[in-house]
Design a protein around this motif. Structure first.
Motif, short mmCIF file in Angstrom:
data_model
loop_
_atom_site.label_atom_id
_atom_site.label_comp_id
_atom_site.label_asym_id
_atom_site.label_seq_id
_atom_site.Cartn_x
_atom_site.Cartn_y
_atom_site.Cartn_z
N TRP A 101 0.83 -1.20 0.00
CA TRP A 101 0.00 0.00 0.00
C TRP A 101 0.86 1.25 0.00
O TRP A 101 1.87 1.33 0.71
CB TRP A 101 -0.92 0.01 1.22
CG TRP A 101 -1.88 -1.14 1.27
CD1 TRP A 101 -1.88 -2.17 2.15
CD2 TRP A 101 -2.98 -1.37 0.39
NE1 TRP A 101 -2.90 -3.04 1.88
CE2 TRP A 101 -3.60 -2.57 0.80
CE3 TRP A 101 -3.51 -0.69 -0.71
CZ2 TRP A 101 -4.72 -3.10 0.17
CZ3 TRP A 101 -4.62 -1.21 -1.35
CH2 TRP A 101 -5.21 -2.40 -0.92
N LYS A 102 0.44 2.23 -0.77
CA LYS A 102 1.13 3.53 -0.79
C LYS A 102 0.68 4.39 0.38
O LYS A 102 1.46 5.14 0.96
CB LYS A 102 0.84 4.25 -2.11
CG LYS A 102 1.54 5.59 -2.26
CD LYS A 102 1.22 6.23 -3.61
CE LYS A 102 1.90 7.58 -3.74
NZ LYS A 102 1.57 8.22 -5.05
N ASP A 103 -0.60 4.28 0.73
CA ASP A 103 -1.16 5.03 1.85
C ASP A 103 -2.20 4.13 2.51
O ASP A 103 -2.99 3.47 1.82
CB ASP A 103 -1.80 6.33 1.36
CG ASP A 103 -2.07 7.31 2.49
OD1 ASP A 103 -1.67 7.02 3.64
OD2 ASP A 103 -2.70 8.36 2.23
#
Length: 260
Positions: free
Chosen positions: A204-206
Motif C-alpha cells: 500500500w502507498k497510503d
C-alpha cells in the motif's frame, strides 16, 4: 466497474442462538416467522452493482462518504426481500471509508444500518388521502449494523474481494413482533465472495488501520462517540483528581450500534 466481470456472492444466515425473552419461539406463529434463511444462498453480481460503494468524486485515504441506500439495499435483499434502509428508530444510513490505496488497488471499508420487515398487516386506521401508512409492520428483524469490505483492482475495474457481515457479538439483533421486542444473538449473518486477490501481498502507498476506518464510520453515525468514555475505576480516579462529578451511563448493550 468492469461490467463484463461478475462476482459470485454466498449468503450465510444462522438461526437465533440466544435470546433474552425467547420471543422467537413463544408461539407456533413466531417459530415460523423467525425461522430465517437467505432469500438467495448464492447470487451473481455484475461489476457495476458495486458502484453502490464507490465515492462520487476523488477521495484520499481516510476520507468518508455517504452511500445511496437505494443502491445498497439490493445486496441486503439477498438475505430477505423485506430489506429496508427506512429504520423506525435510530441512526439511519450507510457510509464508506477509503482504508488503503496503492497504484493498482483500493481497499474500502463500509458500514450499513438497515432492517428487515418480515411481515405486515393492513392498518385499520388507514383511509385514502390520509398520512397514515396503509400497511403496518407485523414483525421486524433489526441488526446492530453491517460491516463490510471491498477490494478493487484499479487497473482492470474488477472486484477482487467483497464481504458484508453482522458483527458476531452477543445481543447483536433486535426482533419485534406485535409491538413486543427481544434482543437476540445471531452467530453469523454474512455475504461473502470467493476472493480472487487478498490484500496480504499488496504494497500500500497510503493506509490506515481497519480499527481507524471503523472509528471514522462510527463517528459519522454517533456524535456522542467523540466522548472519551472511561471504566468506572478510572472515572473515580479522574473525578477525585479533578474534583468533578461523575456522569455514569448504564446501558443494556452497546451505545454505538442499533441493536438495542
Amino acid at each position: 466497474m468492469n461490467n463484463s466481470a461478475s462476482l459470485e456472492v454466498h449468503a450465510h444466515w444462522d438461526p437465533i442462538a440466544d435470546a433474552t425473552y425467547n420471543l422467537h419461539k413463544d408461539s407456533p406463529e413466531n417459530i415460523v416467522l423467525f425461522d430465517l434463511s437467505p432469500n438467495e444462498p448464492v447470487r451473481e453480481y455484475k461489476g457495476n452493482a458495486f458502484n453502490a460503494f464507490l465515492p462520487a468524486s476523488t477521495v484520499a485515504v481516510g476520507d468518508v462518504w455517504e452511500l445511496d441506500m437505494d443502491s445498497v439495499i439490493p445486496f441486503l435483499s439477498q438475505f430477505h426481500l423485506g430489506a429496508t434502509g427506512k429504520l423506525r428508530h435510530g441512526q439511519k444510513g450507510a457510509f464508506a471509508c477509503l482504508r488503503a490505496l496503492s497504484p493498482d488497488y483500493a481497499d474500502i471499508t463500509f458500514r450499513i444500518h438497515a432492517e428487515f420487515t418480515l411481515a405486515t398487516r393492513p392498518n385499520p386506521d388507514w383511509k385514502p388521502g390520509s398520512d397514515r401508512r396503509r400497511q403496518v409492520d407485523l414483525a421486524r428483524f433489526i441488526p446492530s449494523q453491517y460491516a463490510g469490505r471491498l477490494l478493487i483492482n484499479l487497473k482492470t475495474g474488477v472486484i477482487c474481494d467483497f464481504s458484508l457481515a453482522l458483527p458476531p457479538r452477543n445481543s447483536n439483533v433486535d426482533i419485534n413482533d406485535f409491538e413486543y421486542a427481544d434482543m437476540v444473538f445471531v452467530p453469523r449473518m454474512e455475504l461473502l465472495a470467493t476472493p480472487t486477490q487478498t490484500s496480504d501481498d499488496i504494497k500500500w502507498k497510503d493506509v490506515i488501520t481497519p480499527e481507524a476506518a471503523r472509528r471514522r464510520l462510527e463517528l459519522k453515525f454517533y456524535k456522542f462517540a467523540e466522548i472519551d468514555w472511561l471504566p468506572l475505576e478510572d472515572a473515580v480516579k479522574k473525578a477525585e483528581a479533578t474534583q468533578r462529578p461523575i456522569h455514569a451511563v448504564l446501558t443494556w448493550g452497546p451505545l454505538v450500534d442499533e441493536s438495542c
